[in-house]
Design an enzyme around this catalytic site. Structure first.
Site, PDB file in Angstrom:
ATOM      1  N   ASN A  36       0.960  -1.307   0.094  1.00 23.11           N
ATOM      2  CA  ASN A  36      -0.133   0.079  -0.015  1.00 23.11           C
ATOM      3  C   ASN A  36       0.879   1.203   0.087  1.00 23.11           C
ATOM      4  O   ASN A  36       2.006   1.137  -0.040  1.00 23.11           O
ATOM      5  CB  ASN A  36      -0.915  -0.097   1.382  1.00 23.11           C
ATOM      6  N   HIS A  47      24.050   2.085  12.183  1.00 17.14           N
ATOM      7  CA  HIS A  47      25.176   2.821  12.272  1.00 17.14           C
ATOM      8  C   HIS A  47      25.767   2.627  13.600  1.00 17.14           C
ATOM      9  O   HIS A  47      25.159   2.234  14.547  1.00 17.14           O
ATOM     10  CB  HIS A  47      24.626   4.377  12.598  1.00 17.14           C
ATOM     11  N   GLY A  54      -0.780  -1.505   8.820  1.00 13.42           N
ATOM     12  CA  GLY A  54      -0.193  -0.034   8.690  1.00 13.42           C
ATOM     13  C   GLY A  54       0.644   0.296   9.844  1.00 13.42           C
ATOM     14  O   GLY A  54       0.656   0.145  10.876  1.00 13.42           O
TER      15      GLY A  54
END
Length: 192
Positions: A83, A113, A149
């Site tokens: 999506n 990192h 989501g």
């Protein structure tokens, strides 16, 4: 060993070397081109997406906007669906199985990192240009998964087949196959 080879091997590498900067710029340009295309321009969208993601499985679909660092490190199975606003920092390989669905604003991050600022901070080369060090760990998502989501998957994580990852979850460690998992940090809560 080149910086790209170091990157793919999970070793510290300089992401600002010419080869990787050119590869990122190419991918970012293709993302910009793809994201600017109309939905109705299906043929051109397919062409750009195939150039950006050479190993997009059969019947794969990526709704724009879409962002990635390289594209060539993303490999999806058949019927992959993403999506809006999928972001993939694919400094290491991102393997996605068949029939995987990603809800809006899913983020897959392979880049890391150094924790020590003395290693993390930018340095100056003899020619005056700046560089830093980063490293990456792969992400694997099994077949038949749904990432709802706002899910974020962190470097080095494997999500087993048949999982559902609840909305807004931050996946910091592996999830075994066949589980509903939710939360920050994401944890398996029940077998499906």
């Amino acid at each position: 060993m080149t910086e790209r080879e170091k990157m793919l091997a999970g070793e510290p590498y300089d992401p600002n070397c010419d080869e990787l900067m050119a590869a990122r710029m190419r991918a970012h340009d293709l993302c910009t081109e793809y994201n600017a295309l109309r939905e109705s321009d299906a043929d051109e969208r397919a062409r750009v997406l195939k150039e950006l993601l050479p190993v997009l499985g059969e019947d794969g679909y990526v709704q724009g906007p879409f962002y990635c660092d390289y594209g060539f490190n993303i490999k999806t199975g058949a019927r992959f669906y993403a999506n809006v606003c999928l972001t993939v920092l694919d400094c290491a390989q991102v393997l996605i199985g068949d029939d995987v669905m990603c809800g809006p604003n899913v983020s897959l991050y392979t880049a890391l990192h150094p924790l020590d600022f003395r290693q993390r901070n930018m340095r100056r080369r003899d020619d005056g240009s700046l560089y830093d060090l980063e490293y990456a760990k792969p992400i694997t998502i099994g077949s038949n998964c749904w990432l709802a989501g706002g899910v974020t998957v962190l470097p080095g994580v494997t999500i087993g087949d048949g999982c559902v990852i609840g909305a807004g979850s931050v996946v910091t460690r592996d999830i075994p196959s066949g589980y509903l998992a939710v939360g920050n940090p994401c944890r398996p809560i029940r077998k499906l």
